[in-house]
Design an enzyme around this catalytic site. Structure first.
Site, short mmCIF file in Angstrom:
data_model
loop_
_atom_site.label_atom_id
_atom_site.label_comp_id
_atom_site.label_asym_id
_atom_site.label_seq_id
_atom_site.Cartn_x
_atom_site.Cartn_y
_atom_site.Cartn_z
NE ARG A 34 5.35 -31.22 -7.21
CZ ARG A 34 6.35 -32.19 -6.75
NH1 ARG A 34 6.82 -32.61 -7.72
NH2 ARG A 34 6.37 -32.14 -5.58
N PRO B 267 -8.69 -1.14 8.76
CG PRO B 267 -9.25 -0.47 11.12
CD PRO B 267 -9.62 -1.44 9.91
N GLY C 69 1.39 2.99 -2.72
CA GLY C 69 0.91 3.80 -3.63
C GLY C 69 1.48 3.38 -4.98
CB THR D 209 -6.74 -10.19 1.39
OG1 THR D 209 -6.22 -11.39 0.56
CG2 THR D 209 -5.42 -9.21 1.61
CD GLN E 74 0.67 -9.01 -2.64
OE1 GLN E 74 1.36 -9.77 -3.48
NE2 GLN E 74 -0.74 -8.76 -2.81
CG ASP F 165 -1.94 -1.27 1.08
OD1 ASP F 165 -2.10 -1.81 0.11
OD2 ASP F 165 -2.01 -1.73 2.16
CE LYS G 49 -1.22 7.85 1.20
NZ LYS G 49 -2.50 6.71 1.65
CG LEU G 50 6.61 14.97 1.32
CD1 LEU G 50 7.34 13.98 2.31
CD2 LEU G 50 7.69 15.71 0.55
CE LYS H 64 0.48 10.06 -7.41
NZ LYS H 64 0.75 11.20 -7.04
P1 GDP Z 1 -0.71 0.10 -3.47
O1 GDP Z 1 -1.49 -0.92 -2.99
O2 GDP Z 1 0.75 0.33 -3.40
O3 GDP Z 1 -1.12 0.75 -4.94
O4 GDP Z 1 -1.38 1.54 -2.73
P2 GDP Z 1 -3.02 1.68 -2.15
O5 GDP Z 1 -3.81 2.08 -3.70
O6 GDP Z 1 -3.39 0.28 -1.61
O7 GDP Z 1 -2.77 2.70 -1.10
C1 GDP Z 1 -2.29 3.92 -1.40
C2 GDP Z 1 -3.47 5.08 -1.03
O8 GDP Z 1 -2.85 6.37 -1.04
C3 GDP Z 1 -4.54 5.21 -2.31
O9 GDP Z 1 -5.74 5.55 -1.54
C4 GDP Z 1 -3.93 6.05 -3.20
O10 GDP Z 1 -5.00 6.89 -3.83
C5 GDP Z 1 -3.44 7.24 -2.13
N1 GDP Z 1 -2.02 7.85 -2.55
C6 GDP Z 1 -1.16 7.38 -3.36
N2 GDP Z 1 -0.13 8.14 -3.69
C7 GDP Z 1 -0.62 9.21 -2.80
C8 GDP Z 1 0.19 10.57 -2.50
O11 GDP Z 1 1.15 10.97 -2.66
N3 GDP Z 1 -0.57 11.45 -1.30
C9 GDP Z 1 -1.69 11.01 -0.91
N4 GDP Z 1 -2.29 11.89 0.17
N5 GDP Z 1 -2.49 9.89 -1.30
C10 GDP Z 1 -1.62 9.01 -2.18
P1 IMO Z 2 -0.80 -4.14 -2.27
O1 IMO Z 2 -0.47 -4.73 -3.58
C1 IMO Z 2 -1.15 -4.84 2.11
C2 IMO Z 2 -1.17 -8.55 3.74
C3 IMO Z 2 -2.36 -9.26 4.13
C4 IMO Z 2 -1.59 -10.11 5.31
C5 IMO Z 2 -0.65 -10.89 4.39
C6 IMO Z 2 -1.03 -12.20 3.94
O2 IMO Z 2 -2.10 -3.40 -2.30
O3 IMO Z 2 0.21 -3.63 -1.69
P2 IMO Z 2 -2.65 -12.77 1.87
O4 IMO Z 2 -4.09 -12.66 1.68
O5 IMO Z 2 -2.01 -12.52 0.61
O6 IMO Z 2 -2.41 -14.35 1.94
O7 IMO Z 2 -2.33 -12.11 3.02
O8 IMO Z 2 -0.30 -9.83 3.48
N1 IMO Z 2 -1.28 -8.23 2.25
C7 IMO Z 2 -1.25 -7.03 1.85
N2 IMO Z 2 -0.74 -5.82 2.72
N3 IMO Z 2 -1.02 -4.55 0.72
C8 IMO Z 2 -1.25 -5.63 0.05
O9 IMO Z 2 -1.14 -5.55 -1.49
C9 IMO Z 2 -1.29 -6.94 0.60
N4 IMO Z 2 -1.49 -8.18 0.29
C10 IMO Z 2 -1.42 -9.00 1.20
O10 IMO Z 2 -2.85 -8.09 4.90
O11 IMO Z 2 -1.22 -9.41 6.48
MG MG Z 3 -2.79 -1.57 -1.65
#
Ligand code: GDP
Ligand code: IMO
Ligand code: MG
Length: 428
Positions: free
Chosen positions: A147, A308, A19, A133, A228, A17, A335-336, A22
């Site tokens: 396998r 959360p 970003g 998840t 991830q 997560d 997200k600076l 993005k």
């Molecule tokens: P990912 O899984 O790495 O693609 O990230 P996610 O989409 O799960 O979570 C990143 C969250 O931060 C999303 O809600 C984006 O829209 C938001 N986001 C990404 N870059 C920025 C940034 O530079 N600033 C802010 N405020 N939000 C951002």
């Molecule tokens: P993106 O690509 C954040 C976490 C789960 C759990 C662990 C194992 O959006 O960054 P799984 O369902 O993969 O067996 O869960 O990994 N997890 C993530 N945490 N971002 C993700 O993907 C994640 N994908 C799995 O919360 O702790």
């Molecule tokens: Mg994500």
């Protein structure tokens, strides 16, 4: 072999997560081929462009660019229902989906994988659960490696599907009835929809390795999009609190059939603070007000599960480890803007354990759970930075924070996120 290769690998540097979606979308206009190579619908990659928000779980985050090639490589585990839901949603929005290629060797997440994911989590109980998840990822990769999996190509041939599923389901039903006290799954309830998924997937199936090989050799710009992140890597992450795939750079090769010397750049996506969702050690987690403010201001709720996210500060030893694992050549810092008005910004530079100072990332998960972070506090800023277009427009303390990260990680920051929209990005 051509010398004009242009292959970017983008990986998460923390616990996900960061970003990534993005950043992929932001770089997208210059990319020819977008590729996912591991994981599955456990990912949630958010793209916001001109106010429109799309969360990709399985498809590459470049899908909003018409006419480009998007690839789901052999390293993925594909949930067909999710795949069809995502492609239809795009189609309904008028997006073309013709140039989407799926590897016949990708594994299929079956309904019993999702059921097992939930049952295993329940069985682990409090203190042992991983906080997955629930998307069936672990059980599907288990079947791949034992396998006993079904690959996309197996869905395309009803006879092969019937034959393999007969044996597989017998085994699964033993598990369901004898270990988990559940009813057995009737064969037809699994077989009939799987056959239909095969029909729906068939138009997309292609030799993705060969497609990518040609694209690389033709000098096309390829963007390999990791899901991830490094600290969730099955081998190098905080085991057992990890996902079940190779989330760091190495996974890009097994997951596509490309070779290590195809890469020209490794982009590590680093969030300006740290988050984690699910269980497992997180040394810089902030349980006080700051953690809550980061969650609120950063909108830190899971893009896949809505949970959360746990929030805390930047962890330099963790990031150094991640830079090494990935061979990161550049950093995209995201997200600076969320750090605006945070007062002093804490950065963990070392840990303390039993009165001893540790400066590198300990690989023992139990040790990680007991560490106390040692913080340096950097001065913050209060100016709104969400409209800044250049590095020089950033307040001096924000500039200093970026330079500090570059220096500590010995890697240049080439891109800075100051908001969620595609345009809220500073390129240096
Ligand atoms: P990912 O899984 O790495 O693609 O990230 P996610 O989409 O799960 O979570 C990143 C969250 O931060 C999303 O809600 C984006 O829209 C938001 N986001 C990404 N870059 C920025 C940034 O530079 N600033 C802010 N405020 N939000 C951002
Ligand atoms: P993106 O690509 C954040 C976490 C789960 C759990 C662990 C194992 O959006 O960054 P799984 O369902 O993969 O067996 O869960 O990994 N997890 C993530 N945490 N971002 C993700 O993907 C994640 N994908 C799995 O919360 O702790
Ligand atoms: Mg994500």
């Amino acid at each position: 072999m051509s010398s004009n290769k242009n292959v970017d690998l983008l990986v998460g540097a923390q616990w996900g997560d960061e970003g990534k979606g993005k950043v992929v979308d932001m770089l997208g206009s210059e990319v020819d081929v977008f590729v996912r190579f591991q994981g599955g619908a456990n990912a949630g990659h958010t793209v916001i462009s001109e106010g429109q928000k799309v969360v990709f779980h399985l498809l590459p985050s470049g899908m909003l660019y018409p006419g480009k090639l998007c690839v789901l490589g052999n390293g993925l585990v594909i949930d067909p229902e999710q795949f069809l839901a995502e492609t239809s949603e795009l189609f309904n929005k008028g997006q073309d989906r013709a140039r989407l290629a799926v590897s016949p060797h990708a594994h299929v997440v079956m309904p019993y994988h999702k059921m097992l994911d939930k049952l295993q989590e329940e069985a682990r109980g409090k203190g042992r659960k991983i906080g997955t998840t629930g998307r069936g990822i672990g059980p599907c990769y288990v079947d791949k490696y034992s396998r006993s999996g079904l690959r996309v190509e197996d869905l395309l041939n009803p006879d092969v599907l019937r034959d393999r599923l007969t044996y597989i389901l017998e085994e699964k039903n033993q598990l369901f009835t004898k270990l988990y006290n559940q009813k057995p799954l009737p064969f037809d309830e699994i077989y009939e929809p799987a056959k239909k998924w095969g029909e729906a997937l068939a138009p997309y199936v292609a030799d993705t390795r060969a497609l990518l090989r040609k694209a690389v050799d033709d000098g096309q710009h390829i963007l390999l999009e990791g899901a991830q992140a490094a600290l969730l890597d099955i081998d190098h992450g905080t085991y057992p609190y990890v996902t079940s795939s190779s989330t760091s750079a190495a996974g890009a090769f097994t997951g596509t059939g490309l070779a290590p010397n195809d890469l020209t750049r490794v982009i590590a996506v680093v969030k300006a603070y740290t988050t984690r969702v699910g269980e497992g050690p997180f040394p810089t987690e902030d349980f006080e007000e700051a953690g809550e403010i980061l969650r609120k201001n950063g909108g830190e709720y899971g893009a896949t599960t809505g949970r959360p996210r746990r929030c805390g500060w930047l962890d330099i030893p963790a990031l150094k480890y991640s830079m090494e694992l990935n061979g990161a050549t550049v950093i995209a810092l995201t997200k600076l803007d969320v750090l605006t008005n945070m007062g002093g910004i804490k950065v963990c530079t070392a840990y303390e354990l039993d009165g001893e100072k540790i400066t590198s990332w300990p690989t023992d998960t139990r040790v990680l759970s007991e560490l106390k972070p040692v913080y340096e506090i950097l001065p913050g800023w209060n100016e709104d930075i969400t409209n800044c277009k250049t590095f020089e427009e950033l307040p001096a303390n924000a500039q200093a924070y970026v330079k500090y990260i570059e220096q500590m990680l010995n890697t240049p920051v080439f891109l800075i996120g100051v908001g969620a929209d595609r345009n809220q990005t500073i390129v240096r």
